[in-house]
Design an enzyme around this catalytic site. Structure first.
Site, PDB file in Angstrom:
ATOM      1  NE  ARG A  79       4.417   5.489  13.986  1.00 30.75           N
ATOM      2  CZ  ARG A  79       3.152   5.100  13.889  1.00 30.75           C
ATOM      3  NH1 ARG A  79       2.448   5.408  12.825  1.00 30.75           N
ATOM      4  NH2 ARG A  79       2.586   4.403  14.846  1.00 30.75           N
TER       5      ARG A  79
ATOM      6  CG  HIS B 138       3.492   0.354   7.007  1.00 30.88           C
ATOM      7  ND1 HIS B 138       2.194   0.694   6.695  1.00 30.88           N
ATOM      8  CD2 HIS B 138       3.513   0.209   8.356  1.00 30.88           C
ATOM      9  CE1 HIS B 138       1.467   0.744   7.803  1.00 30.88           C
ATOM     10  NE2 HIS B 138       2.239   0.466   8.824  1.00 30.88           N
TER      11      HIS B 138
ATOM     12  CB  SER C 205      -2.811   2.699   8.516  1.00 30.63           C
ATOM     13  OG  SER C 205      -1.682   1.963   8.120  1.00 30.63           O
TER      14      SER C 205
ATOM     15  CE  LYS D 282      -7.378  -4.012  17.086  1.00 28.59           C
ATOM     16  NZ  LYS D 282      -5.967  -3.703  16.808  1.00 28.59           N
TER      17      LYS D 282
END
Ligand code: PNS
Length: 161
Positions: A90, A17, A128, A41
């Protein structure tokens, strides 16, 4: 002035990041890192903790600001009159989800552009979630996150995940 919004969960911020933040800060006049959250979440870090870690990790980049938003990204953009989203891309696996998000966001907010920055190959594998998984099993995460983030993860895990 060109302002870009870099949205994400940042639970927590990784070196991948930070690479995207640094590189986009050279392209745009201001980069707003937007911590997006969703009450349904269950993140490892609270929004305030994620913001604090981001502020600390970006303290040497003057044109970066950290903010947060609950709900749709397009609502955050239109409320603040921003038109540019910046995202890191990515491996191929990211493409489909990112293509879908960029297309839906553009349908919801016409004047919007999503700009993708290719992740450097050394961060291609990094997320993460993988950092949390490695840490959870006692692995060394010092190549993936800043020292402050590593300590924050370790103290969360020490407190029982
Ligand atoms: O770091 P992440 O979890 O990959 O980031 C994904 C995020 C938070 C950028 C994305 O899920 C998002 O924009 N969420 C906000 C809700 C929203 O606008 N959803 C519609 C996008 S099509």
């Amino acid at each position: 002035m060109r302002v870009a919004v870099y949205p994400g969960s940042f639970d927590p911020v990784t070196l991948g990041h930070l690479d995207i933040i640094k590189r986009s800060s050279k392209i745009f006049d201001e980069v707003i890192v937007a911590v997006m959250f969703n009450r349904n979440k269950k993140p490892l870090f609270s929004v305030d903790e994620r913001i604090a870690l981001l502020i600390d990790a970006t303290r040497n980049i003057p044109n970066v600001r950290v903010d947060s938003h609950e709900g749709l990204l397009v609502d955050y953009l239109s409320k603040n009159n921003h038109q540019i989203i910046v995202k890191g891309l990515r491996a191929i696996s990211d493409f489909e989800a990112e293509f879908q998000m960029a297309s839906v966001n553009q349908k919801l907010l016409k004047e919007l552009e999503t700009v993708f920055i290719m992740t450097r190959t050394e961060y291609m594998y990094l997320s993460s979630s993988i950092v949390k998984e490695v840490a959870n099993f006692g692995g060394d995460i010092s190549n993936f996150v800043t020292d402050e983030v590593r300590q924050a993860i370790e103290s969360k895990l020490g407190g029982g995940l």
